[in-house]
Design an enzyme around this catalytic site. Structure first.
Site, PDB file in Angstrom:
ATOM      1  N   SER A  11       3.159  -6.254  16.427  1.00 52.10           N
ATOM      2  CA  SER A  11       4.384  -6.035  15.655  1.00 52.10           C
ATOM      3  C   SER A  11       5.012  -4.707  16.072  1.00 52.10           C
ATOM      4  O   SER A  11       4.340  -3.861  16.679  1.00 52.10           O
ATOM      5  CB  SER A  11       4.077  -6.060  14.154  1.00 52.10           C
ATOM      6  OG  SER A  11       3.021  -5.168  13.852  1.00 52.10           O
ATOM      7  N   GLU A  13       7.875  -1.507  14.967  1.00 50.99           N
ATOM      8  CA  GLU A  13       8.630  -0.831  13.903  1.00 50.99           C
ATOM      9  C   GLU A  13       9.847  -0.107  14.492  1.00 50.99           C
ATOM     10  O   GLU A  13       9.735   0.558  15.525  1.00 50.99           O
ATOM     11  CB  GLU A  13       7.688   0.176  13.232  1.00 50.99           C
ATOM     12  CG  GLU A  13       8.332   0.956  12.131  1.00 50.99           C
ATOM     13  CD  GLU A  13       7.307   1.843  11.418  1.00 50.99           C
ATOM     14  OE1 GLU A  13       6.236   1.345  11.026  1.00 50.99           O
ATOM     15  OE2 GLU A  13       7.592   3.039  11.274  1.00 50.99           O
ATOM     16  N   ASP A 104       8.105   9.862   0.807  1.00 48.38           N
ATOM     17  CA  ASP A 104       8.082  11.310   0.578  1.00 48.38           C
ATOM     18  C   ASP A 104       9.466  11.725   0.111  1.00 48.38           C
ATOM     19  O   ASP A 104      10.463  11.259   0.655  1.00 48.38           O
ATOM     20  CB  ASP A 104       7.742  12.059   1.878  1.00 48.38           C
ATOM     21  CG  ASP A 104       6.327  11.751   2.328  1.00 48.38           C
ATOM     22  OD1 ASP A 104       5.398  11.977   1.537  1.00 48.38           O
ATOM     23  OD2 ASP A 104       6.173  11.272   3.468  1.00 48.38           O
ATOM     24  N   PHE A 211       5.709  15.700  14.808  1.00 52.97           N
ATOM     25  CA  PHE A 211       5.440  14.518  13.982  1.00 52.97           C
ATOM     26  C   PHE A 211       4.006  14.534  13.456  1.00 52.97           C
ATOM     27  O   PHE A 211       3.755  14.261  12.297  1.00 52.97           O
ATOM     28  CB  PHE A 211       5.527  13.311  14.913  1.00 52.97           C
ATOM     29  CG  PHE A 211       6.664  12.372  14.661  1.00 52.97           C
ATOM     30  CD1 PHE A 211       7.943  12.834  14.421  1.00 52.97           C
ATOM     31  CD2 PHE A 211       6.437  10.998  14.705  1.00 52.97           C
ATOM     32  CE1 PHE A 211       8.970  11.950  14.218  1.00 52.97           C
ATOM     33  CE2 PHE A 211       7.467  10.113  14.514  1.00 52.97           C
ATOM     34  CZ  PHE A 211       8.733  10.583  14.265  1.00 52.97           C
ATOM     35  N   HIS A 261       0.324  -2.492  15.842  1.00 56.13           N
ATOM     36  CA  HIS A 261       1.669  -2.274  15.293  1.00 56.13           C
ATOM     37  C   HIS A 261       2.252  -1.047  16.002  1.00 56.13           C
ATOM     38  O   HIS A 261       1.745   0.069  15.839  1.00 56.13           O
ATOM     39  CB  HIS A 261       1.578  -2.022  13.779  1.00 56.13           C
ATOM     40  CG  HIS A 261       2.901  -1.752  13.131  1.00 56.13           C
ATOM     41  ND1 HIS A 261       3.773  -2.756  12.752  1.00 56.13           N
ATOM     42  CD2 HIS A 261       3.520  -0.594  12.793  1.00 56.13           C
ATOM     43  CE1 HIS A 261       4.857  -2.234  12.201  1.00 56.13           C
ATOM     44  NE2 HIS A 261       4.733  -0.912  12.220  1.00 56.13           N
TER      45      HIS A 261
HETATM   46  P1  FAD Z   1       0.228   6.256  -1.462  1.00 56.87           P
HETATM   47  O1  FAD Z   1      -0.625   5.128  -1.069  1.00 56.87           O
HETATM   48  O2  FAD Z   1       0.804   6.240  -2.837  1.00 56.87           O
HETATM   49  O3  FAD Z   1      -0.631   7.585  -1.246  1.00 56.87           O
HETATM   50  C1  FAD Z   1      -0.021   8.869  -1.281  1.00 56.87           C
HETATM   51  C2  FAD Z   1      -1.055   9.923  -1.671  1.00 56.87           C
HETATM   52  O4  FAD Z   1      -1.403   9.773  -3.048  1.00 56.87           O
HETATM   53  C3  FAD Z   1      -2.381   9.829  -0.920  1.00 56.87           C
HETATM   54  O5  FAD Z   1      -2.866  11.134  -0.732  1.00 56.87           O
HETATM   55  C4  FAD Z   1      -3.284   9.016  -1.838  1.00 56.87           C
HETATM   56  O6  FAD Z   1      -4.649   9.319  -1.676  1.00 56.87           O
HETATM   57  C5  FAD Z   1      -2.770   9.445  -3.223  1.00 56.87           C
HETATM   58  N1  FAD Z   1      -2.806   8.347  -4.192  1.00 56.87           N
HETATM   59  C6  FAD Z   1      -2.450   7.050  -3.984  1.00 56.87           C
HETATM   60  N2  FAD Z   1      -2.559   6.336  -5.117  1.00 56.87           N
HETATM   61  C7  FAD Z   1      -2.979   7.186  -6.080  1.00 56.87           C
HETATM   62  C8  FAD Z   1      -3.250   7.044  -7.474  1.00 56.87           C
HETATM   63  N3  FAD Z   1      -3.102   5.863  -8.091  1.00 56.87           N
HETATM   64  N4  FAD Z   1      -3.661   8.153  -8.150  1.00 56.87           N
HETATM   65  C9  FAD Z   1      -3.805   9.348  -7.534  1.00 56.87           C
HETATM   66  N5  FAD Z   1      -3.551   9.533  -6.213  1.00 56.87           N
HETATM   67  C10 FAD Z   1      -3.137   8.481  -5.493  1.00 56.87           C
HETATM   68  N6  FAD Z   1       7.796   6.929   4.884  1.00 56.87           N
HETATM   69  C11 FAD Z   1       9.093   6.699   4.584  1.00 56.87           C
HETATM   70  O7  FAD Z   1       9.732   7.532   3.933  1.00 56.87           O
HETATM   71  N7  FAD Z   1       9.730   5.566   5.020  1.00 56.87           N
HETATM   72  C12 FAD Z   1       9.086   4.607   5.718  1.00 56.87           C
HETATM   73  O8  FAD Z   1       9.682   3.593   6.082  1.00 56.87           O
HETATM   74  C13 FAD Z   1       7.697   4.814   6.036  1.00 56.87           C
HETATM   75  N8  FAD Z   1       6.988   3.882   6.696  1.00 56.87           N
HETATM   76  C14 FAD Z   1       5.641   4.071   6.913  1.00 56.87           C
HETATM   77  C15 FAD Z   1       4.897   3.051   7.527  1.00 56.87           C
HETATM   78  C16 FAD Z   1       3.535   3.213   7.752  1.00 56.87           C
HETATM   79  C17 FAD Z   1       2.760   2.087   8.403  1.00 56.87           C
HETATM   80  C18 FAD Z   1       2.888   4.424   7.384  1.00 56.87           C
HETATM   81  C19 FAD Z   1       1.427   4.628   7.676  1.00 56.87           C
HETATM   82  C20 FAD Z   1       3.618   5.432   6.782  1.00 56.87           C
HETATM   83  C21 FAD Z   1       4.987   5.269   6.515  1.00 56.87           C
HETATM   84  N9  FAD Z   1       5.749   6.234   5.851  1.00 56.87           N
HETATM   85  C22 FAD Z   1       7.078   6.012   5.587  1.00 56.87           C
HETATM   86  C23 FAD Z   1       5.134   7.493   5.427  1.00 56.87           C
HETATM   87  C24 FAD Z   1       4.637   7.423   3.963  1.00 56.87           C
HETATM   88  O9  FAD Z   1       5.725   7.218   3.103  1.00 56.87           O
HETATM   89  C25 FAD Z   1       3.959   8.759   3.640  1.00 56.87           C
HETATM   90  O10 FAD Z   1       2.774   8.869   4.355  1.00 56.87           O
HETATM   91  C26 FAD Z   1       3.759   9.033   2.152  1.00 56.87           C
HETATM   92  O11 FAD Z   1       3.391  10.409   2.023  1.00 56.87           O
HETATM   93  C27 FAD Z   1       2.667   8.195   1.514  1.00 56.87           C
HETATM   94  O12 FAD Z   1       3.046   6.898   1.307  1.00 56.87           O
HETATM   95  P2  FAD Z   1       1.924   5.811   0.894  1.00 56.87           P
HETATM   96  O13 FAD Z   1       2.616   4.558   0.618  1.00 56.87           O
HETATM   97  O14 FAD Z   1       0.827   5.799   1.879  1.00 56.87           O
HETATM   98  O15 FAD Z   1       1.442   6.490  -0.471  1.00 56.87           O
END
Ligand code: FAD
Length: 279
Positions: A11, A13, A104, A211, A261
């Protein structure tokens, strides 16, 4: 994302371009990659009004290829009503795959919104739209930069999968064992869904270093030192990068990774060269 799957589940991105030239270029990139029959394309999403509209437009452009296209959707800084609206719009447009993220907050942007973490977003999507969407979430073999520990991050990853995600895509990394270790630990905690390694082709050292610092991906010292030694010699950087990342991909696939990916940065050639090197 599940239909007409490429046997290896490759895939790609893209990010939403912000110029006419970028949009035109992306169509060429899309067509070159679509020829390889990928499993899906995805389009990143930023917190903030104008970037969200660009994601929607880019998703439409990319979908014209006939390849399943998954918009990324982040919850930070958004209210439930906005997310609900977007989910229903995607569903009406026939989109059935999403990459669900916390995201973020850009500096200076208001409150965190109603959903704090990606697991809450996955739950919300399931509550609102049932099983309509296939949902991918992010995984961090080298730990998310804000995580207090590897174990806590892993627990949070498992929580996200249990909330109803169908697959995970990892942050990029250059150490295959980090991926294998993460997958083993996730499996030991009951995660059975595919965890697809995210692959960043190396084409530009300065950008890669910036990055990687921001997202917590480690560039091993031997790779960093070699890239630094090439200075402005972009041809040598590209050749070395291709060799290193091709070997990484081969090792991942040989070790059982269910696909790759690619973080394309809207360029087809580096990804295609790596794929052509794989046996
Ligand atoms: P989460 O899974 O919510 O985790 C964030 C942090 O909080 C982690 O440290 C985790 O340990 C902690 N955490 C999670 N759940 C809980 C909970 N219930 N209680 C307490 N702590 C918790 N960013 C963008 O802005 N746009 C994009 O399109 C984008 N695409 C991405 C695609 C991929 C494949 C990846 C790997 C990253 C991407 N990102 C993107 C970056 C991502 O948004 C950041 O890494 C962000 O800081 C975390 O998002 P997450 O969904 O992993 O967060």
């Amino acid at each position: 994302m599940s239909t007409q799957a490429h046997p290896l589940g490759i895939s790609y991105e893209f990010f939403p371009p912000n110029t006419d030239l970028g949009r035109e270029k992306l169509m060429g990139v899309r067509d070159a990659l679509a020829e390889r029959n990928p499993r899906f394309f995805s389009v990143t999403y930023g917190a903030g009004g104008s970037t969200q509209a660009r994601t929607l437009n880019t998703v439409q452009t990319v979908r014209e290829s006939g390849i399943t296209t998954a918009p990324h959707l982040s919850c930070i800084g958004s209210e439930k009503a906005q997310l609900r609206d977007l989910l229903h719009r995607y569903r009406e447009q026939g989109i059935d795959s999403l990459v669900a993220l916390r995201g973020d907050l850009p500096s200076g942007m208001g409150g965190i919104g109603e959903l704090r973490y990606a697991n809450e977003l996955v739950e919300f999507i399931r509550e609102e739209t049932g099983d309509h969407f296939e949902i991918a979430v992010a995984a961090y073999p080298e730990s998310h930069p804000q995580a207090p520990s590897f174990e806590k991050d892993l627990e949070n990853f498992v929580r996200k999968m249990q909330a109803g995600a169908n697959l995970a895509v990892t942050q990029y990394f250059f150490t295959a064992d980090a991926y294998f270790h993460f997958v083993d630990r996730a499996r030991s905690l009951g995660v059975e869904a595919p965890i697809i390694p995210g692959i960043m082709p190396i084409t530009n050292y300065t950008k890669l270093a910036r990055f990687s610092d921001a997202c917590g991906a480690e560039i091993p010292r031997w790779i960093r030192k070699q890239l630094e030694a090439y200075g402005d010699d972009s041809a040598s950087i590209a050749a070395f990068g291709e060799e290193v990342v091709s070997r990484l991909c081969q090792r991942l696939l040989d070790g059982g990774a269910p696909g790759l990916h690619f973080y394309t940065l809207n360029q087809a050639a580096p990804c295609l060269r790596i794929l052509d090197n794989l046996s």
